[in-house]
Design a protein around this motif. Structure first.
Motif, PDB file in Angstrom:
ATOM      1  N   PHE A 250      66.778  98.833  31.288  1.00 54.21           N
ATOM      2  CA  PHE A 250      67.855  98.433  31.651  1.00 54.21           C
ATOM      3  C   PHE A 250      69.176  99.655  32.378  1.00 54.21           C
ATOM      4  O   PHE A 250      68.923 100.172  32.628  1.00 54.21           O
TER       5      PHE A 250
ATOM      6  N   HIS B 287      72.682 100.308  32.893  1.00 49.94           N
ATOM      7  CA  HIS B 287      74.211 100.249  32.473  1.00 49.94           C
ATOM      8  C   HIS B 287      75.029 100.209  33.402  1.00 49.94           C
ATOM      9  O   HIS B 287      75.210 101.388  34.372  1.00 49.94           O
TER      10      HIS B 287
ATOM     11  N   VAL C 129      76.069 104.203  35.202  1.00 44.90           N
ATOM     12  CA  VAL C 129      75.990 104.626  34.962  1.00 44.90           C
ATOM     13  C   VAL C 129      74.523 105.837  33.643  1.00 44.90           C
ATOM     14  O   VAL C 129      74.651 106.642  33.158  1.00 44.90           O
ATOM     15  N   GLY C 130      73.451 104.837  33.522  1.00 42.79           N
ATOM     16  CA  GLY C 130      72.954 104.933  32.609  1.00 42.79           C
ATOM     17  C   GLY C 130      71.819 104.118  32.450  1.00 42.79           C
ATOM     18  O   GLY C 130      71.605 103.238  33.899  1.00 42.79           O
ATOM     19  N   VAL C 131      70.150 104.516  32.628  1.00 39.65           N
ATOM     20  CA  VAL C 131      69.264 103.365  32.436  1.00 39.65           C
ATOM     21  C   VAL C 131      68.882 103.760  31.267  1.00 39.65           C
ATOM     22  O   VAL C 131      68.900 104.616  30.463  1.00 39.65           O
ATOM     23  N   SER C 132      68.402 102.584  30.542  1.00 37.65           N
ATOM     24  CA  SER C 132      67.410 102.491  29.155  1.00 37.65           C
ATOM     25  C   SER C 132      66.438 101.691  29.296  1.00 37.65           C
ATOM     26  O   SER C 132      66.288 100.477  29.928  1.00 37.65           O
TER      27      SER C 132
ATOM     28  N   LEU D 268      64.893 107.611  35.077  1.00 37.18           N
ATOM     29  CA  LEU D 268      66.114 107.987  36.015  1.00 37.18           C
ATOM     30  C   LEU D 268      66.028 107.328  37.338  1.00 37.18           C
ATOM     31  O   LEU D 268      66.699 107.598  38.471  1.00 37.18           O
TER      32      LEU D 268
ATOM     33  N   ASP E  14      69.369 106.792  39.222  1.00 35.42           N
ATOM     34  CA  ASP E  14      70.878 107.884  39.557  1.00 35.42           C
ATOM     35  C   ASP E  14      70.887 108.015  41.800  1.00 35.42           C
ATOM     36  O   ASP E  14      71.773 108.139  41.817  1.00 35.42           O
TER      37      ASP E  14
END
Lengths: 329, 680, 263
Positions: B18, B20, B27-30, B48, B51
């Motif tokens: 995902f 984010h 603003v992010g990864v999961s 990462l 980024d």
């Protein structure tokens, strides 16, 4: 204050709340459940999402400030966080928030964290559906929430019991009272039954109490664990208490100073500019991760650094049994 | 915060993740816990992966070279310059003076359009991509042996193997998710045999570690098979019912005794015998391999040697068995599938066989002259036969062998157009640079190493004026007079499905979140996780005897060391993305050379000392990393670093069958800078 | 304003201490009384490159804030590329500094390599208030003569009644002084029991501390300044963890009894 909300009224409540603030909730995306901004999607309380909603208090990546060069000097700008209501946070994660509050609240107080923390209303969900890897009850972090919430939801067959635990929570319940029904005693009985059932499930699992884990830490073969570790950092990225961060600049001459999550599993985390590394091997770094949770954080905050959410078990790339601390050989 | 499900941009594992998104920024990864392969896990690069997307270095505007600097231009101007240049070159020197290098980082749809641009628009079969430097021998080798040049089983199948033989793959670092399944198999009791000149992480955990010299694989693999035949451990029924040509192989390997293999490859004969018996005695054996097998002048033979081994033991077509060529880029499989290869139209339909069909489908004449492969295009640029080149999302200056020669070749072109997301060593040489969308900014599909076609979904808008490649390529195709107006990637995929039998049933609606393993011939087909379970596409699989040949460069007194190149866990390809990801760059911030500790002692080299590594083509200054994990006489240099590009050292020697170059073996020597003072 | 926003400071002077080390003097451009104590450090920003910890080299008894910057990585390179008049960011002072209130009057100060930079603050602090202290000795070792910092100040320290011993690992013709380890200097001092302040590589810290304990120093009177990778400087980011301590907040100065097992 305690009220009952029929299941079909939940979207109405969220819509009303959504008018005042951003509602964050566990929603379905594809086959997964994840915390995201609620814009009308179906809510999914079945699974505890892999990424804890603590990411809304300590984001993976946030702007500390912008720096803008202006005739030789710099001007700094900060960003105000939006007010949020976080729905469906489970007791384990709320306990993690308590630890984070302590860590970021000790002097010097971390204003940025608390700006987000104060603008977040926590609507916790009592946990009646523990995941297979959960062991919160062994560490006193679940499945029932006792305090620290603004609102506390308990899912019942036909609806939700909602309790207020703060003045903000009470205000919300009063403001939307037209959506609620009176609480019948059968509802309270159902709540107790659900929670005891969850407790039973959790307690029937292998005992992973603090003492048991501390014992395992003493005898663990850190070197073998280090040899198996694939250095993905997953354990640190899913842990709701892990809060290591890096600070970096992006942009010249104007740009942003960012605070980004970091991982103590990476060798560069502790390596100094000259190349000296106090925690050189993967084994030493894994050991440090465990001791931080079970010894150092307790020494510094009085709270355990693990809430038994079990996320680090399911995320591990190497086939490591993270809590018996044994490596298949 | 919105979370967008998509597919990772790095290696060929094809993990689900995902992105984010908040206020139009990542603003992010999961990870995606329900992803059928990655199951909620990612490697450090994956965690990462968001980024670099918003890095300030991103290319934001089309640029045109004006003398020695770049000027920002409008898209219209850029496109009209490209069109004019292509026309000029084509008119003056013929269509085959143009070429296209597509991107293994692009989507299937983009690769399809680029191949169409080359063939239908520019009228040349000069289209290739970086697979030429990684798995061309697999496409050719397994194409011959099995009739399909792709991984036979899904990654998860590895967990059910009894024995896993890993050859020339640093799986734990390059394909961590594959490694996770190997570790799972091991936890279930599987035996692990690793063949690698370096003691890579899995070698450390393996039951047996064979250490062949780089370039000696045919010798020891033939001996391995010989032992299995001698000990009666072959699967005769499988050989009789499903294969052809075994006798010739039996004959040819019979001379490769473990002792002969030891004298060539350095693999201990005793260990080799032990490994062969473990492999031959087990019920389900899997073979995992990567660049250590393919990047040789004998690359295709190496692949065939492994195929011979699989076929002789009947380890094909069942769960827990199979051959696992690990693809390095997230869509290098798809780029091959889409016909970004000179000899194939989409779906491995030969240019010689399917031209008529594609002329009809694309409504135009198509060239029948054979196209050039990537390095052949570079050679053609050198001798003036190639004048114009379109490079998309690739950085040949760093990734192709013999950097100086590549730079020279690119400089000799009349016109170089590069599309990318960051400025690279190759955009520096370009006449026109176009800014592209990253994986987080476009829709489409990637095909992972396990042949799983999966969705890529746009999470944020591209920066500045950057555009998705498919829009730009579509525009170019139209400008070249070919009817081409797609509303979006979904429509392009519909066309792909209509002309590509193995993708026949692929449709965005069906891909959903799990993706589909090709071959998937029609809409009612669920896809094919395991290939060849009942029959091979060529009916009977083909054995082919292969003989050991020396690597192109042999060591001698002047160049006494074998240099081999590769990757690090924390960096990817030419580092354009990972070196702009702060935590990854922090892990391995500087280029280095690994040297065996005994060699270092003999040469008086200290750990961390800056030394000179030299081959016949060039020299690099690198920090010495002294380790017992590499065999004596061998040195290793990762190729991610622009400040010390390893390919300055490597050579162009080509495998005659697949045209891959021998990146894994160069003869090298090491000097300490202080020695220069005395040598005068 | 958040704690992460730095103050702006102008570089007013740059002295070259050694081939890879500059002594940078700063003027803080904010209306603030910048108070600090010997042994503390600041987080220095070069905007666009980032922030890193640099120990304060000047003594609070003197007017100018000085930092000793050694070329070690991207950010220190960035600081050293700055010119007089450039603006950098400063956050701090960070850390605890030397606990002068509990330290004894007799003090031995032992430094190895670049670790001596932070000790110069303490030496000058003592020199400026000499009457408040008893027997004071400085033992300092570097790799070669060219690596020695603050050479022009040794004489002044001696004139103020401080014993000064300097040693190098590798001598040459121009070097007339001691050659060898810092520990060998300590044997030369007739030092009555007191407190110690040490900064240097862990191996040197352990050697000096052991020697001092042999000479009757109590391990709780020996204060060591430790170097760690740091990011936030306020005890949150965890890079500088040493067991339960944060070097940036609980340190960088620790009494030896607390950390000798963790070094």
């Amino acid at each position: 204050m305690i009220v009952f909300l029929a299941k079909d009224k939940l979207p109405a409540l969220l819509s009303e709340l959504n008018e005042m603030l951003e509602v964050v909730a566990p929603v379905r995306i594809g086959n997964d459940t994840a915390f995201a901004t609620w814009v009308g999607q179906p809510i999914d309380f079945e699974k505890n999402p892999q990424i804890s909603p603590t990411e809304f208090l300590l984001p993976q990546r946030e702007v500390l400030f912008k720096y803008i060069q202006h005739s030789g000097r710099y001007v700094f700008e900060e960003v105000e966080p939006k007010s949020k209501l976080i729905l469906g946070m489970r007791p384990c994660d709320l306990n993690a928030v308590k630890v984070l509050d302590k860590i970021f609240g000790t002097e010097p107080f971390d204003k940025l964290y608390f700006r987000r923390r104060r603008s977040a209303i926590l609507a916790v969900l009592n946990c009646s559906k523990p995941e297979e890897t959960c062991f919160c009850s062994h560490l006193g972090a679940g499945p029932e929430c006792i305090d620290g919430f603004d609102l506390l939801f308990t899912e019942l067959d036909s609806g939700y019991l909602i309790e207020s635990g703060s003045s903000v929570g009470m205000l919300i319940l009063k403001e939307h009272s037209d959506l609620f029904q009176e609480v019948k005693s059968v509802y309270l009985a159902e709540k107790n039954e659900r929670i005891s059932k969850a407790k039973e499930t959790l307690n029937s699992r292998p005992n992973l109490s603090k003492d048991k884990i501390m014992g395992a830490l003493e005898t663990a073969d850190w070197e073998s664990m280090g040899n198996n570790c694939l250095s993905c950092g997953g354990c640190t990225f899913v842990c709701p208490i892990c809060h290591c961060f890096n600070i970096l600049d992006l942009g010249v001459p104007d740009g942003e100073r960012l605070r980004c999550r970091d991982s103590c599993i990476l060798s560069g985390f502790s390596r100094m500019a000259g190349g000296v590394n106090p925690r050189k091997s993967a084994g030493e770094r894994i050991r440090n991760w465990y001791f931080d949770k079970f010894q150092f954080i307790p020494e510094n905050t009085g709270l355990l650094g693990c809430v038994g959410c079990g996320r680090c078990i399911s995320v591990c790339l190497a086939s490591m049994d993270r809590w018996s601390l044994k490596v298949p050989r | 915060m919105d979370k967008v499900l998509t597919t990772c941009v790095y290696c060929g594992c094809g993990c689900g993740l995902f992105l984010h998104v908040e206020d139009g920024r990542i603003v992010g990864v999961s990870p995606s816990p329900m992803h059928p392969m990655s199951k909620g896990r990612l490697c450090i690069k994956g965690w990462l992966a968001g980024d670099f997307v918003s890095h300030p270095d991103r290319l934001k505007f089309p640029m045109v070279r004006r003398e020695d600097r770049f000027a920002r231009v409008s898209w219209d101007e850029a496109i009209s310059i490209i069109k004019r240049k292509f026309r000029e070159i084509s008119d003056k020197s013929g269509p085959d003076s143009l070429g296209v290098l597509t991107s293994a980082k692009g989507t299937n749809e983009e690769n399809y359009l680029l191949a169409k641009l080359a063939r239908a628009g520019l009228k040349t079969n000069n289209v290739d991509h970086v697979a030429r430097l990684c798995h061309a021998p697999t496409v050719v080798g397994l194409g011959y042996a099995f009739g399909s040049g792709a991984m036979t089983n899904p990654i998860s199948s590895l967990a059910h193997a009894d024995v896993i033989l890993i050859v020339g793959s640093n799986t734990a670092e390059q394909h961590p998710l594959v490694a996770s399944y190997i570790l799972e198999a091991k936890a279930n009791g599987a035996k692990l045999i690793v063949a690698d000149p370096r003691k890579v992480q899995l070698a450390d955990l393996a039951d047996l570690h064979l250490k062949p010299k780089p370039g000696s694989d045919v010798a020891w693999i033939n001996a391995f098979l010989n032992v299995i035949i001698q000990d009666g451990l072959i699967n005769e029924r499988f050989i009789i019912e499903r294969t052809e040509g075994f006798e010739a192989v039996k004959q040819s390997v019979s001379v490769y005794t473990p002792e002969l293999a030891e004298s060539i490859s350095g693999v201990n004969a005793q260990d080799l015998r032990k490994a062969a018996i473990i492999f031959g005695s087990a019920e389900r054996c899997a073979i995992v391999y990567a660049m250590g097998i393919t990047q040789h002048i004998a690359g295709t033979d190496n692949v065939q040697a492994l195929a011979n081994l699989s076929l002789a033991t009947g380890n094909i077509g069942l769960d827990g068995t199979g051959l696992y060529p690990l693809r390095g880029h997230q869509n290098v499989q798809g780029s091959c599938d889409m016909g970004a290869l000179p000899e194939f139209y989409p779906g491995y339909q030969k240019v010689s066989d399917a031209r008529e069909k594609f002329q009809q489908a694309w409504g135009t004449d198509l060239p029948d002259r054979p196209g050039l492969t990537a390095l052949e295009m570079m050679a053609a640029a050198e001798n003036g036969n190639l004048k114009g080149l379109l490079v998309v999302g690739e950085n040949p200056v760093i990734s192709f062998p013999d950097t100086y020669r590549i730079k020279n070749a690119l400089n000799l072109l009349d016109f170089l157009m590069v599309m990318d997301i960051f400025p690279t060593e190759t955009t520096e040489l370009a006449d026109v640079v176009l800014p592209c969308a990253s994986f987080a900014e476009k829709n489409g599909t990637f095909t992972s190493t396990e042949r799983r076609v999966q969705r890529v979904r746009s999470a944020v808008a591209p920066p500045g004026e950057a555009k998705e490649e498919w829009r730009v390529i579509n525009e170019l195709i139209c400008q070249l007079g070919i009817a081409s107006c797609y509303s979006g990637p979904e429509e392009i995929m519909a066309e792909i499905a209509s002309v590509t039998p193995i993708y026949g049933g692929i449709d965005y609606g069906r891909l959903d979140v799990n993706g589909i393993h090709w071959p998937c011939p029609d809409r009612n087909h669920d896809g094919t996780p395991i290939l060849h379970n009942e029959r091979f596409p060529i009916n009977r699989a083909r054995f082919r005897p292969v003989e050991y040949i020396d690597p192109y460069e042999l060591i001698n007194d002047d160049y006494p060391l074998i240099l081999t190149t590769g990757r690090s866990l924390y960096h990817f390809h030419t580092g354009t993305m990972t070196r702009r990801t702060s935590l990854l760059d922090r892990e391995v911030p500087v280029p280095f050379v690994e040297i065996n500790s005994d060699d270092a002692l003999a040469m008086g080299i200290r750990n961390g000392q800056r030394i000179i590594v030299e081959t016949r083509r060039g020299q690099l200054f690198l920090d010495a990393r002294i380790t017992a994990d590499i065999s004596e006489g061998t040195i290793f240099v990762p190729f991610h670093f622009t400040e010390a590009p390893a390919n300055v050292l490597t050579n162009w020697a080509l495998d005659s069958q697949s045209k891959i170059s021998e990146l894994k073996v160069s003869a090298a020597r090491i000097r300490r800078p202080e020695d220069d003072r005395f040598s005068g | 304003m958040s704690d992460y926003i730095p103050m702006q400071a102008e570089i007013i002077d740059i002295d070259i201490e050694s081939s890879n080390t500059y002594l940078i003097s700063l003027k803080i451009l904010e209306d603030i009384d910048f108070c600090y104590r010997p042994g503390q450090f600041v987080m220095v920003s070069v905007f666009g490159l980032g922030e890193c910890p640099i120990s304060i080299t000047s003594s609070p008894t003197r007017k100018t804030l000085q930092l000793c910057v050694r070329r070690a990585g991207r950010i220190t390179n960035g600081i050293m590329d700055c010119l007089v008049g450039d603006i950098i960011g400063i956050r701090g002072p960070c850390g605890n500094g030397f606990p002068l209130e509990i330290m004894k009057k007799n003090i031995i100060i032992a430094g190895g390599g670049s670790g001596f930079a932070t000790l110069r603050s303490l030496v000058n602090y003592i020199v400026d208030q000499r009457s408040k202290f008893g027997n004071v000795a400085v033992a300092y070792g570097a790799r070669t003569r060219r690596d020695l910092y603050f050479m022009q100040e040794y004489k002044g320290w001696q004139q103020a009644g401080v014993d000064v011993g300097i040693t190098v690992d590798i001598g040459d013709e121009s070097w007339k002084g001691d050659i060898g380890l810092v520990t060998s200097l300590i044997d030369k001092f007739k030092l009555p029991q007191g407190s110690a302040a040490i900064c240097g590589p862990p191996i040197m810290i352990n050697a000096v501390a052991t020697k001092l304990m042999d000479r009757g120093f109590d391990h709780s009177d020996i204060f060591v300044s430790l170097e760690r990778h740091m990011k936030c400087g306020v005890g949150k980011c965890e890079h500088c963890m040493i067991g339960p301590y944060h070097a940036c907040k609980d340190g960088p100065v620790f009494s030896y009894d607390k950390v000798k097992k963790l070094l």
